[in-house]
Design a protein around this motif. Structure first.
Motif, PDB file in Angstrom:
ATOM      1  N   THR A   9      -3.074  -7.942 -14.641  1.00  0.00           N
ATOM      2  CA  THR A   9      -2.703  -6.686 -13.986  1.00  0.00           C
ATOM      3  C   THR A   9      -1.813  -5.863 -14.912  1.00  0.00           C
TER       4      THR A   9
ATOM      5  N   THR B 220       5.686  -4.066 -17.773  1.00  0.00           N
ATOM      6  CA  THR B 220       4.268  -4.393 -17.950  1.00  0.00           C
ATOM      7  C   THR B 220       4.024  -5.184 -19.234  1.00  0.00           C
TER       8      THR B 220
ATOM      9  N   LEU C 215      -3.754   0.912  -6.651  1.00  0.00           N
ATOM     10  CA  LEU C 215      -4.662  -0.139  -7.118  1.00  0.00           C
ATOM     11  C   LEU C 215      -5.381  -0.695  -5.897  1.00  0.00           C
TER      12      LEU C 215
ATOM     13  N   LEU D 191     -11.606  -3.809  -9.497  1.00  0.00           N
ATOM     14  CA  LEU D 191     -10.330  -3.151  -9.218  1.00  0.00           C
ATOM     15  C   LEU D 191     -10.478  -1.667  -9.490  1.00  0.00           C
TER      16      LEU D 191
END
Length: 295
Positions: free
Chosen positions: A112, A294, A162, A240
């Motif tokens: 992710t 991230t 998302l 996704l």
């Protein structure tokens, strides 16, 4: 994952698909976990979800909780709804990602973070997550909208949605539809002072309590008067979908015999923006949104 193509699609269209993001096993684990969560439902938690109305306390205080919202077209007694919750609910939200387990794991997974880096997100906060059922035969429509109507940050809009398909999403069972490139005119600017735009926020009342206020503006006339080309975003189980907060999107009713379960969460770039204090979704004082790099 072809993340170069994903990044290009997201910038150009405002919506991008990461194909094969989650395995069939991961998808089924999330559906199984939701079935277990539904077993904890009580009859006094029967609340219907309306997409265009003032929200009650059960909804507005759900930011840090797991709460149940039934589809308006789920016709049954309260006892029957409790027994058939998994096949009657509209959605469950909004803090699934804050609890240990599969919903938390997918939000914070290395893959992710890899996707988030591809669209230039460096540090993110996650205000909410939802399991949306889109029930077979009566799953209700979601009207055309932009996520920035409901979720706003300052000084600019940095929210991204998302949307993970836990089952195939097709035109028959209520897949997403969107207008490619419709995010571009907005330049990530707040809609707060743009009175023609739809906008929802918290407002104080004379008795000291708080309510939500929904300003429709001229959005319905806007959609009716413009000759837009809506494109279906049909995706497979495990795909996704990334949704820019300014892109116009919707979904149609599900009249098919197949449900369209998805797990969705919203996040924002917290190194560049803060969560507005009059967003409908707020955590109690002393609680903070999940935040992570991230990298």
């Amino acid at each position: 994952m072809n993340l170069k193509q994903v990044s290009e699609d997201f910038e150009k269209n405002g919506l991008a698909v990461v194909k094969g993001f989650a395995s069939a096993e991961e998808c089924e684990a999330m559906r199984d976990e939701m079935k277990k969560i539904c077993e904890g439902l009580k009859a006094d938690e029967i609340h219907c979800f309306e997409t265009e109305s003032d929200r009650n306390d059960y909804f507005t205080e759900s930011g840090d909780k797991i709460r149940f919202f039934f589809d308006p077209d789920a016709k049954a007694s309260k006892d029957e709804l409790v027994k058939s919750a998994f096949t009657s609910l509209n959605k469950v939200g909004h803090a699934l990602h804050t609890h240990p387990g599969v919903f938390h794991e997918i939000v914070t997974a290395p893959k992710t973070k890899e996707v988030l880096r591809a669209i230039n997100l460096k540090k993110v906060c996650v205000p909410q997550s939802m399991f949306i059922f889109k029930q077979a035969k009566f799953g209700s429509a979601v009207p055309p909208h932009q996520d920035s109507t409901f979720l706003h940050t300052s000084p600019t809009q940095t929210v991204v949605g998302l949307w993970l398909a836990l089952e195939d999403a097709t035109e028959d069972n209520g897949c997403l539809w969107f207008i490619p490139g419709s995010h571009k005119p907005y330049k990530n600017e707040s809609k707060r002072e743009k009175l023609g735009h739809a906008f929802m926020n918290r407002v104080p009342t004379s008795d000291g309590s708080v309510k939500t206020e929904y300003r429709l503006g001229t959005s319905k006339e806007y959609y009716e008067s413009c000759d837009f080309t809506w494109i279906p975003a049909q995706v497979k189980k495990g795909d996704l979908v990334l949704i820019h907060d300014m892109v116009h999107h919707k979904s149609l009713p599900n009249h098919s015999n197949k449900s369209r379960n998805i797990y969705a969460w919203h996040l924002f770039e917290s190194s560049e923006a803060t969560w507005d204090s009059d967003n409908w979704l707020q955590y109690p004082e002393g609680k903070s949104f999940m935040e992570f790099s991230t990298e």
